[in-house]
Design a protein around this motif. Structure first.
Motif, PDB file in Angstrom:
ATOM      1  N   GLY A  52      -6.510  30.619 -10.570  1.00 16.75           N
ATOM      2  CA  GLY A  52      -7.389  31.777 -10.707  1.00 16.75           C
ATOM      3  C   GLY A  52      -8.596  31.478 -11.582  1.00 16.75           C
ATOM      4  N   ALA A  53      -8.366  30.795 -12.699  1.00 15.17           N
ATOM      5  CA  ALA A  53      -9.475  30.437 -13.591  1.00 15.17           C
ATOM      6  C   ALA A  53     -10.440  29.488 -12.886  1.00 15.17           C
ATOM      7  CB  ALA A  53      -8.937  29.798 -14.872  1.00 15.17           C
ATOM      8  N   ALA A  54      -9.905  28.521 -12.158  1.00 14.97           N
ATOM      9  CA  ALA A  54     -10.757  27.578 -11.424  1.00 14.97           C
ATOM     10  C   ALA A  54     -11.575  28.311 -10.368  1.00 14.97           C
ATOM     11  CB  ALA A  54      -9.903  26.484 -10.785  1.00 14.97           C
ATOM     12  N   ALA A  55     -10.944  29.225  -9.665  1.00 20.60           N
ATOM     13  CA  ALA A  55     -11.656  29.992  -8.631  1.00 20.60           C
ATOM     14  C   ALA A  55     -12.788  30.810  -9.241  1.00 20.60           C
ATOM     15  CB  ALA A  55     -10.677  30.887  -7.876  1.00 20.60           C
ATOM     16  N   VAL A  56     -12.517  31.461 -10.363  1.00 19.40           N
ATOM     17  CA  VAL A  56     -13.553  32.262 -11.034  1.00 19.40           C
ATOM     18  C   VAL A  56     -14.714  31.367 -11.472  1.00 19.40           C
ATOM     19  CG1 VAL A  56     -14.041  33.590 -13.134  1.00 19.40           C
ATOM     20  CG2 VAL A  56     -12.038  34.148 -11.739  1.00 19.40           C
ATOM     21  N   LEU A  57     -14.410  30.223 -12.064  1.00 20.01           N
ATOM     22  CA  LEU A  57     -15.469  29.302 -12.497  1.00 20.01           C
ATOM     23  C   LEU A  57     -16.313  28.828 -11.317  1.00 20.01           C
ATOM     24  CD1 LEU A  57     -13.437  27.228 -15.096  1.00 20.01           C
ATOM     25  CD2 LEU A  57     -15.438  28.660 -15.588  1.00 20.01           C
ATOM     26  N   LEU A  58     -15.662  28.523 -10.209  1.00 16.63           N
ATOM     27  CA  LEU A  58     -16.397  28.038  -9.031  1.00 16.63           C
ATOM     28  C   LEU A  58     -17.224  29.143  -8.378  1.00 16.63           C
ATOM     29  CD1 LEU A  58     -13.682  25.646  -7.594  1.00 16.63           C
ATOM     30  CD2 LEU A  58     -15.812  25.017  -8.744  1.00 16.63           C
ATOM     31  N   VAL A  59     -16.709  30.364  -8.375  1.00 12.05           N
ATOM     32  CA  VAL A  59     -17.484  31.482  -7.816  1.00 12.05           C
ATOM     33  C   VAL A  59     -18.708  31.758  -8.693  1.00 12.05           C
ATOM     34  CG1 VAL A  59     -17.450  33.971  -7.390  1.00 12.05           C
ATOM     35  CG2 VAL A  59     -15.601  32.543  -6.522  1.00 12.05           C
ATOM     36  N   ILE A  60     -18.508  31.786 -10.005  1.00  9.94           N
ATOM     37  CA  ILE A  60     -19.635  32.030 -10.915  1.00  9.94           C
ATOM     38  C   ILE A  60     -20.696  30.947 -10.749  1.00  9.94           C
ATOM     39  CG2 ILE A  60     -20.335  32.045 -13.348  1.00  9.94           C
ATOM     40  CD1 ILE A  60     -17.672  33.489 -13.944  1.00  9.94           C
ATOM     41  N   SER A  61     -20.264  29.690 -10.712  1.00 13.47           N
ATOM     42  CA  SER A  61     -21.250  28.611 -10.554  1.00 13.47           C
ATOM     43  C   SER A  61     -21.924  28.696  -9.186  1.00 13.47           C
ATOM     44  CB  SER A  61     -20.615  27.239 -10.771  1.00 13.47           C
ATOM     45  OG  SER A  61     -19.740  26.895  -9.721  1.00 13.47           O
ATOM     46  N   GLY A  62     -21.213  29.139  -8.169  1.00 20.00           N
ATOM     47  CA  GLY A  62     -21.809  29.310  -6.845  1.00 20.00           C
ATOM     48  C   GLY A  62     -22.881  30.380  -6.830  1.00 20.00           C
ATOM     49  N   VAL A  63     -22.620  31.488  -7.511  1.00 19.38           N
ATOM     50  CA  VAL A  63     -23.618  32.565  -7.585  1.00 19.38           C
ATOM     51  C   VAL A  63     -24.847  32.091  -8.358  1.00 19.38           C
ATOM     52  CG1 VAL A  63     -24.077  34.851  -8.569  1.00 19.38           C
ATOM     53  CG2 VAL A  63     -21.948  34.430  -7.323  1.00 19.38           C
ATOM     54  N   VAL A  64     -24.628  31.445  -9.499  1.00 24.55           N
ATOM     55  CA  VAL A  64     -25.741  30.950 -10.306  1.00 24.55           C
ATOM     56  C   VAL A  64     -26.505  29.875  -9.539  1.00 24.55           C
ATOM     57  CG1 VAL A  64     -26.349  29.725 -12.432  1.00 24.55           C
ATOM     58  CG2 VAL A  64     -24.658  31.554 -12.495  1.00 24.55           C
ATOM     59  N   LYS A  65     -25.782  29.043  -8.801  1.00 25.15           N
ATOM     60  CA  LYS A  65     -26.393  27.955  -8.027  1.00 25.15           C
ATOM     61  C   LYS A  65     -27.428  28.488  -7.039  1.00 25.15           C
ATOM     62  CE  LYS A  65     -25.190  24.967  -4.218  1.00 25.15           C
ATOM     63  NZ  LYS A  65     -24.182  24.351  -3.423  1.00 25.15           N
ATOM     64  N   TYR A  66     -27.170  29.628  -6.453  1.00 28.31           N
ATOM     65  CA  TYR A  66     -28.089  30.156  -5.446  1.00 28.31           C
ATOM     66  C   TYR A  66     -29.128  31.115  -6.005  1.00 28.31           C
ATOM     67  CZ  TYR A  66     -25.319  27.928  -1.881  1.00 28.31           C
ATOM     68  OH  TYR A  66     -24.686  26.984  -1.112  1.00 28.31           O
ATOM     69  N   THR A  67     -28.912  31.678  -7.182  1.00 26.96           N
ATOM     70  CA  THR A  67     -29.879  32.643  -7.694  1.00 26.96           C
ATOM     71  C   THR A  67     -30.892  32.023  -8.658  1.00 26.96           C
ATOM     72  OG1 THR A  67     -28.310  33.318  -9.413  1.00 26.96           O
ATOM     73  CG2 THR A  67     -28.370  34.631  -7.399  1.00 26.96           C
TER      74      THR A  67
END
Length: 160
Positions: A52-67
């Motif tokens: 769960g922690a890994a998924a949250v970190l990857l989702v956050i980095s994915g959002v930041v990566k595109y914005t």
């Protein structure tokens, strides 16, 4: 999970990290998938918390990566069209000149698109440099998220 299994998961994560930097493989998905397999095999609260922690970190980095990089390109006046053309020429370049062709193709495609738009070498090159910095920032953000996810997993493996 056995030590051999953890080594295999670690290798899959390492391949995923390479895939983030060299977009041949879906790096982020490989990292998350490897940690997910580990969590399924472990089938403990800690395993699922790590996943769960890994998924949250990857989702956050994915959002930041595109914005974040996109905003920087808009501020610099680089249109999405130039990035798309750069990416398409980069993909062709990857197959023409393995690995480095991706970068060469991206630079060439972005530059040609901007040269057509600006009709000036100086402005086209300025926009190409901004686009390249934005893409580099995007890769670094994704890599940071994947490294943090890998670190969470490694910490859990070393503690258990």
């Amino acid at each position: 999970m056995s030590t051999g299994g953890e080594v295999l998961v670690g290798l899959a994560i390492a391949v995923g990290l390479v895939g983030v930097v060299l977009p041949i493989l879906p790096g982020t998905l490989l990292v998350l998938g490897a940690i997910g397999v580990w969590a399924v095999v472990e089938n403990t609260g800690t395993g699922w918390a790590v996943f769960g922690a890994a998924a949250v970190l990857l989702v956050i980095s994915g959002v930041v990566k595109y914005t974040w990089p996109g905003r920087r390109m808009r501020d610099a006046g680089v249109p999405k069209r130039s990035i798309v053309i750069g990416a398409l020429v980069g993909i062709v370049g990857f197959f023409v000149i393995p690995v480095i062709g991706l970068l060469i193709g991206f630079l060439l495609g972005t530059y040609l698109s901007e040269a057509q738009r600006h009709r000036s070498h100086r402005e086209a090159w300025r926009a190409t440099v901004h686009a390249t910095k934005a893409v580099g920032l995007s890769v670094l953000v994704e890599l940071l998220g994947a490294l943090l996810a890998a670190a969470v997993w490694l910490g859990a493996v070393l503690v258990s």
